[in-house]
Design a protein around this motif. Sequence first.
Motif, short mmCIF file in Angstrom:
data_model
loop_
_atom_site.label_atom_id
_atom_site.label_comp_id
_atom_site.label_asym_id
_atom_site.label_seq_id
_atom_site.Cartn_x
_atom_site.Cartn_y
_atom_site.Cartn_z
N ASN A 17 0.80 -1.23 0.00
CA ASN A 17 0.00 0.00 0.00
C ASN A 17 0.84 1.28 0.00
O ASN A 17 0.31 2.37 0.22
CB ASN A 17 -0.96 0.03 1.20
N ILE A 18 2.12 1.17 -0.25
CA ILE A 18 2.98 2.36 -0.35
C ILE A 18 3.24 2.63 -1.83
O ILE A 18 3.73 1.76 -2.55
CB ILE A 18 4.32 2.16 0.40
N GLU A 19 2.90 3.82 -2.29
CA GLU A 19 3.05 4.18 -3.70
C GLU A 19 4.53 4.23 -4.10
O GLU A 19 5.41 4.46 -3.27
CB GLU A 19 2.40 5.54 -3.98
N SER A 20 4.78 4.04 -5.40
CA SER A 20 6.15 3.95 -5.91
C SER A 20 6.99 5.18 -5.58
O SER A 20 8.14 5.06 -5.15
CB SER A 20 6.14 3.73 -7.43
N ASP A 21 6.42 6.36 -5.78
CA ASP A 21 7.17 7.59 -5.52
C ASP A 21 7.52 7.70 -4.04
O ASP A 21 8.64 8.08 -3.68
CB ASP A 21 6.37 8.82 -5.96
N GLU A 22 6.56 7.37 -3.19
CA GLU A 22 6.80 7.43 -1.76
C GLU A 22 7.81 6.37 -1.33
O GLU A 22 8.68 6.62 -0.49
CB GLU A 22 5.48 7.22 -1.00
N LEU A 23 7.72 5.19 -1.95
CA LEU A 23 8.67 4.11 -1.64
C LEU A 23 10.08 4.52 -2.01
O LEU A 23 11.03 4.28 -1.26
CB LEU A 23 8.26 2.83 -2.38
N ASN A 24 10.22 5.16 -3.16
CA ASN A 24 11.55 5.61 -3.58
C ASN A 24 12.12 6.63 -2.61
O ASN A 24 13.30 6.58 -2.25
CB ASN A 24 11.46 6.20 -4.99
N ARG A 25 11.27 7.56 -2.13
CA ARG A 25 11.73 8.56 -1.16
C ARG A 25 12.14 7.89 0.16
O ARG A 25 13.13 8.27 0.79
CB ARG A 25 10.63 9.59 -0.90
N MET A 26 11.36 6.87 0.55
CA MET A 26 11.68 6.17 1.79
C MET A 26 13.02 5.46 1.69
O MET A 26 13.84 5.48 2.62
CB MET A 26 10.58 5.15 2.11
N LEU A 27 13.27 4.83 0.54
CA LEU A 27 14.52 4.10 0.36
C LEU A 27 15.71 5.06 0.38
O LEU A 27 16.77 4.75 0.95
CB LEU A 27 14.49 3.32 -0.95
N LEU A 28 15.55 6.21 -0.22
CA LEU A 28 16.63 7.21 -0.21
C LEU A 28 16.89 7.69 1.20
O LEU A 28 18.02 8.05 1.56
CB LEU A 28 16.26 8.39 -1.12
N CYS A 29 15.85 7.69 2.02
CA CYS A 29 15.98 8.11 3.41
C CYS A 29 16.57 7.00 4.28
O CYS A 29 17.46 7.24 5.10
CB CYS A 29 14.61 8.53 3.94
N LEU A 30 16.08 5.78 4.08
CA LEU A 30 16.52 4.65 4.91
C LEU A 30 17.90 4.12 4.52
O LEU A 30 18.58 3.50 5.33
CB LEU A 30 15.49 3.52 4.83
N LYS A 31 18.27 4.33 3.25
CA LYS A 31 19.59 3.94 2.74
C LYS A 31 19.92 2.46 3.00
O LYS A 31 20.93 2.13 3.64
CB LYS A 31 20.68 4.83 3.35
N PRO A 32 19.08 1.55 2.51
CA PRO A 32 19.38 0.13 2.67
C PRO A 32 20.58 -0.29 1.82
O PRO A 32 20.91 0.37 0.83
CB PRO A 32 18.11 -0.56 2.19
N LYS A 33 21.21 -1.39 2.20
CA LYS A 33 22.37 -1.91 1.48
C LYS A 33 21.92 -3.06 0.58
O LYS A 33 21.19 -3.94 1.01
CB LYS A 33 23.41 -2.40 2.48
N VAL A 34 22.33 -3.05 -0.69
CA VAL A 34 21.98 -4.11 -1.64
C VAL A 34 23.23 -4.94 -1.91
O VAL A 34 24.27 -4.41 -2.28
CB VAL A 34 21.43 -3.53 -2.96
N VAL A 35 23.12 -6.27 -1.70
CA VAL A 35 24.28 -7.16 -1.83
C VAL A 35 23.94 -8.33 -2.75
O VAL A 35 22.84 -8.90 -2.67
CB VAL A 35 24.72 -7.71 -0.45
N PHE A 36 24.88 -8.71 -3.61
CA PHE A 36 24.72 -9.86 -4.51
C PHE A 36 25.48 -11.06 -3.94
O PHE A 36 26.60 -10.91 -3.47
CB PHE A 36 25.25 -9.54 -5.91
N TYR A 37 24.85 -12.25 -4.00
CA TYR A 37 25.48 -13.47 -3.50
C TYR A 37 25.44 -14.56 -4.57
O TYR A 37 24.46 -14.69 -5.31
CB TYR A 37 24.76 -13.99 -2.26
N LYS A 38 26.49 -15.36 -4.63
CA LYS A 38 26.56 -16.51 -5.52
C LYS A 38 25.84 -17.70 -4.88
O LYS A 38 25.71 -17.78 -3.65
CB LYS A 38 28.01 -16.89 -5.80
N LYS A 39 25.40 -18.66 -5.70
CA LYS A 39 24.75 -19.87 -5.22
C LYS A 39 25.65 -20.59 -4.20
O LYS A 39 26.86 -20.70 -4.40
CB LYS A 39 24.45 -20.80 -6.39
N LYS A 40 25.06 -21.03 -3.09
CA LYS A 40 25.70 -21.75 -1.99
C LYS A 40 26.56 -20.84 -1.09
O LYS A 40 27.17 -21.31 -0.15
CB LYS A 40 26.54 -22.92 -2.51
#
Length: 229
Positions: A17-40
Amino acid sequence: MYAKWLDKLKNVKLFENIESDELNRMLLCLKPKVVFYKKKEYVTMSEDEFIGIGIVIKGEVIVTKENAAGDRVIMAKLKENSIFGETIAFSNNDKWPASVIASTDCTVLFLPPDKIVGNCPRMCIGHKLLIQNMLRIVSQKAIELNRKIEYLSMKSIRSKISAYLLEQYNIVGKNKFMISLKRNELAEFLNVSRPSLSREIIKMKEEGIIDFYKSSFEIIDIEALKLNI
């Protein structure tokens, strides 16, 4: 920075229920970390320092824990849009209670819990919805963990298999369905040996209770299945 993940993140229950624009603003505020992992590869190991609530935005992971005998038990298999770490995020514990392993190449977003509970400096419009969603998710996880305890407390292999298949039947509403766990993963999830699991489901097939092929199961006699629990 997070724009390419918005379409996927909109399907995550935490952002319901959070709109895309609002979600994008929240992410910029919360600053989550995105990490890539290999299988296993280990996403995190039990007793590692807790770094945030994990959201699987691509691929799959399994959550595992060792039992008292040192054997690995699969707690859950999580697909895209699934969340892990939510039950520990707001506790006094700063260590991961279980290990999370990439079962495929995957991408995980880690959300800092301290900002979710109200320390966000901007107090975004969607913040209240985020907290409400989190409370629902934590409550649902408590229910799921209770079911897991019920599986582990069952004494016979047949009762565990029957309870699991009935649960899948209730989820899909059909007597024929695919399960997400491979045979060895199902054995670990039910905390039984793979050979014992295979022998029992073969017996159940011979008795006309179920039919199966690889990860596809069909319940033939649901009343007989219920009697096994």
